[in-house]
Design a protein around this motif. Structure first.
Motif, short mmCIF file in Angstrom:
data_model
loop_
_atom_site.label_atom_id
_atom_site.label_comp_id
_atom_site.label_asym_id
_atom_site.label_seq_id
_atom_site.Cartn_x
_atom_site.Cartn_y
_atom_site.Cartn_z
N PRO A 71 0.83 -1.20 0.00
CA PRO A 71 0.00 0.00 0.00
C PRO A 71 0.87 1.26 0.00
O PRO A 71 1.85 1.32 0.74
N ASP A 72 0.54 2.22 -0.84
CA ASP A 72 1.30 3.47 -0.99
C ASP A 72 2.66 3.27 -1.62
O ASP A 72 3.47 4.20 -1.68
N SER A 73 2.95 2.03 -2.03
CA SER A 73 4.23 1.69 -2.62
C SER A 73 5.38 2.05 -1.66
O SER A 73 5.14 2.34 -0.49
N GLY A 99 -4.16 3.22 -7.11
CA GLY A 99 -3.16 4.28 -7.21
C GLY A 99 -1.79 3.84 -6.74
O GLY A 99 -0.77 4.27 -7.29
N SER A 100 -1.73 2.94 -5.75
CA SER A 100 -0.42 2.51 -5.24
C SER A 100 0.36 1.80 -6.34
O SER A 100 1.56 2.06 -6.53
N VAL A 101 -0.32 0.92 -7.08
CA VAL A 101 0.35 0.17 -8.15
C VAL A 101 0.68 1.09 -9.33
O VAL A 101 1.79 1.05 -9.88
N LEU A 102 -0.28 1.92 -9.71
CA LEU A 102 -0.05 2.80 -10.86
C LEU A 102 1.11 3.76 -10.58
O LEU A 102 2.00 3.96 -11.43
N ASP A 103 1.13 4.32 -9.39
CA ASP A 103 2.22 5.26 -9.04
C ASP A 103 3.56 4.53 -8.98
O ASP A 103 4.58 5.04 -9.47
N ALA A 104 3.56 3.32 -8.38
CA ALA A 104 4.81 2.55 -8.32
C ALA A 104 5.33 2.29 -9.73
O ALA A 104 6.51 2.49 -10.03
N ALA A 255 -8.66 16.91 -14.52
CA ALA A 255 -8.84 18.26 -13.97
C ALA A 255 -7.68 18.64 -13.05
O ALA A 255 -7.06 19.68 -13.21
N PHE A 256 -7.37 17.76 -12.07
CA PHE A 256 -6.32 18.18 -11.11
C PHE A 256 -4.94 18.19 -11.74
O PHE A 256 -4.04 18.89 -11.28
N THR A 257 -4.76 17.39 -12.82
CA THR A 257 -3.47 17.43 -13.51
C THR A 257 -3.25 18.81 -14.11
O THR A 257 -2.13 19.32 -14.17
N1 LIG Z 1 -0.74 9.76 -9.00
C1 LIG Z 1 -1.84 10.37 -8.66
O1 LIG Z 1 -2.34 11.20 -9.40
C2 LIG Z 1 -2.48 10.04 -7.35
C3 LIG Z 1 -3.62 10.76 -6.93
C4 LIG Z 1 -4.20 10.40 -5.74
C5 LIG Z 1 -3.67 9.35 -4.97
N2 LIG Z 1 -2.55 8.70 -5.40
C6 LIG Z 1 -1.93 7.61 -4.61
O2 LIG Z 1 -2.72 6.44 -4.78
C7 LIG Z 1 -2.53 5.61 -3.63
C8 LIG Z 1 -3.86 5.06 -3.16
O3 LIG Z 1 -4.43 4.30 -4.19
P1 LIG Z 1 -5.87 3.65 -4.05
O4 LIG Z 1 -6.71 4.50 -3.19
O5 LIG Z 1 -6.35 3.37 -5.41
O6 LIG Z 1 -5.62 2.31 -3.22
P2 LIG Z 1 -4.49 1.18 -3.35
O7 LIG Z 1 -3.92 1.15 -4.71
O8 LIG Z 1 -3.54 1.37 -2.21
O9 LIG Z 1 -5.33 -0.15 -3.13
C9 LIG Z 1 -5.90 -0.44 -1.86
C10 LIG Z 1 -6.20 -1.93 -1.74
O10 LIG Z 1 -7.25 -2.26 -2.63
C11 LIG Z 1 -6.97 -3.47 -3.28
N3 LIG Z 1 -7.67 -3.43 -4.56
C12 LIG Z 1 -7.50 -2.52 -5.57
N4 LIG Z 1 -8.36 -2.75 -6.56
C13 LIG Z 1 -9.09 -3.84 -6.21
C14 LIG Z 1 -10.15 -4.55 -6.82
N5 LIG Z 1 -10.67 -4.18 -7.99
N6 LIG Z 1 -10.64 -5.62 -6.17
C15 LIG Z 1 -10.15 -6.00 -4.97
N7 LIG Z 1 -9.18 -5.35 -4.32
C16 LIG Z 1 -8.64 -4.28 -4.94
C17 LIG Z 1 -5.47 -3.49 -3.42
O11 LIG Z 1 -5.01 -4.83 -3.54
C18 LIG Z 1 -5.04 -2.85 -2.11
O12 LIG Z 1 -4.93 -3.82 -1.10
C19 LIG Z 1 -1.80 6.45 -2.60
O13 LIG Z 1 -0.45 6.08 -2.53
C20 LIG Z 1 -1.93 7.86 -3.14
O14 LIG Z 1 -0.87 8.70 -2.75
C21 LIG Z 1 -1.98 9.02 -6.57
#
Ligand SMILES: NC(=O)c1ccc[n+]([C@@H]2O[C@H](COP(=O)([O-])OP(=O)(O)OC[C@H]3O[C@@H](n4cnc5c(N)ncnc54)[C@H](O)[C@@H]3O)[C@@H](O)[C@H]2O)c1
Ligand SMILES: [Fe+2]
Length: 387
Positions: A71-73, A99-104, A255-257
């Motif tokens: 989580p959060d990478s 978002g954790s995976v995409l950001d990582a 939008a936020f981008t």
């Molecule tokens: N790059 C950006 O623009 C941006 C913007 C906002 C947040 N973020 C980042 O995104 C991260 C949070 O991402 P998130 O809120 O998407 O959560 P996450 O990626 O941390 O996922 C949370 C949990 O949900 C599970 N999960 C995800 N999809 C699932 C599905 N379809 N079915 C079952 N389980 C699933 C994952 O395995 C994980 O355990 C933070 O690190 C935050 O800083 C990035």
């Protein structure tokens, strides 16, 4: 009207079952050795297996699979994935996850393409080259990372989140497939949805580079979220509700981008960096308090949102704006999100710890776009009210 620049570099492909076309899309981008990034939650939920099968069936592609994003990478995991990708000679990246995976995956792609230590590229606009082709398949509807030009990776050892910002970080293609959201648990559906709500509201409050293009994304994104988030949370298999939240989250991401976010995100980044609280859940707690803080300068903007959502037809901006704040609080409660920071397991802080956290928030890049100047003391005030 102010001069503005509007960018939406990511191609979006939407459709039920569309994730199955990831292999074809990556081939079209010229990639043949694909690093696939995901996390254990997604492996267990069965989301990635059918997508991997499409790759295995295609003899012209090879894959290197990394499914250990936490989580959060974390920078350690990013370096590990980048080393694996380099060893396997990967020339393209597929991220399947929240978002954790995409950001990582975005930050892994920096290391894979440019080499060296990922820590050297943190901050804004430190990338000068295009990265290797990247396709994102979001499995949450919230972060907007599938279209955003930023990535946040936690540095667990330092207790903070590192920001990477560059137009080259926006994925080349994002596949929006609402069927992948069906397995997302209600709590995460609610929390990620409130992240998108926060993006709409904070981005709509930013003055610089605002335009009719961003206005419509924020207003319509928020309308879709208010309309469909309760249903998507209660009935996760309702594909129409899932589609609406997914498209709205992507709209908010565009939008936020182009605009930025604000004090709510600055506080969520600092709190998440220190205590590992989930990004969307943390935003949902801070949002009403951040809105109340900004109210004196953005009442007309909140009022426009409230009227667009048909929450009120009151002509007084302050009254209409308060309606929006009340409705945001009610929505969080309705979908089962906590209303207090203490409910997220954040311990009570001593004064010096509080000042340290507020200073971190005060130096977070998100704060630059907040419509009202927020001092460390102001941020402590918001934090204490939310606690
Ligand atoms: N790059 C950006 O623009 C941006 C913007 C906002 C947040 N973020 C980042 O995104 C991260 C949070 O991402 P998130 O809120 O998407 O959560 P996450 O990626 O941390 O996922 C949370 C949990 O949900 C599970 N999960 C995800 N999809 C699932 C599905 N379809 N079915 C079952 N389980 C699933 C994952 O395995 C994980 O355990 C933070 O690190 C935050 O800083 C990035
Ligand atoms: Fe966010």
């Amino acid at each position: 009207m102010n001069p503005f620049v509007f960018e939406a570099p990511t191609r979006i492909e939407y459709g039920e079952g569309m994730a199955a076309s990831a292999a074809e899309i990556l081939k079209g981008l010229g990639a043949s050795k694909i690093l696939i990034v995901s996390d254990q939650g997604l492996v267990k939920s069965g989301v990635i297996a059918p997508i991997l099968k499409c790759f295995q069936e295609d003899q012209s592609l090879s894959t290197s699979i990394f499914t250990d994003v936490p989580p959060d990478s974390d920078v350690t995991c990013v370096n590990k994935a980048a080393a694996q990708a380099a060893k396997d000679g990967c020339d393209g990246v597929l991220a399947i996850g929240g978002g954790s995976v995409l950001d990582a995956a975005k930050v892994v792609n920096i290391a894979l393409t440019l080499g060296g230590d990922v820590l050297d590229y943190q901050g804004m606009n430190n990338l000068t080259n295009r990265l290797k082709p990247m396709v994102a398949i979001p499995t949450t509807a919230g972060t907007g990372s599938e279209v955003s030009a930023v990535a946040m990776v936690r540095d667990v050892a330092e207790g903070k989140k590192l920001l990477y910002g560059s137009r080259f970080l926006a994925p080349d293609v994002s596949i929006l497939d609402p069927t992948l959201l069906v397995s997302l648990p209600a709590k995460l559906t609610a929390a990620t949805g409130l992240d998108a709500v926060t993006h709409c509201i904070e981005a709509y409050s930013v003055e610089v580079t605002r335009s009719p293009l961003t206005d419509v994304l924020c207003l319509e994104g928020l309308r879709l979220l208010f309309q469909s988030l309760p249903q998507a949370t209660k009935h996760g298999d309702d594909l129409e509700a899932r589609s609406n939240t997914m498209i709205a989250a992507t709209m908010a991401g565009i939008a936020f981008t182009n605009l930025g976010v604000g004090v709510v995100h600055a506080l969520a980044h600092a709190t998440g960096g220190q205590f590992g609280t989930h990004h969307g859940t943390t935003n949902s707690v801070f949002l009403p308090y951040g809105m109340q803080f900004n109210l004196e300068v953005v009442a007309p903007r909140y009022a426009t949102m409230a009227r667009y959502l048909k929450l009120t037809d009151d002509k007084n901006d302050e009254v209409a704006a308060q309606t929006l704040i009340a409705r945001v609080k009610a929505l969080s409660g309705e979908i089962g999100l906590p209303s207090r920071l203490r409910d997220l397991g954040v311990p009570a802080l001593k004064q010096d710890q509080l000042e340290n956290l507020a200073s971190l928030a005060n130096s977070d890049p998100a704060i630059m776009f907040n419509p009202k100047e927020a001092s460390v003391q102001d941020i402590i005030g918001i934090y204490e009210r939310a606690y």
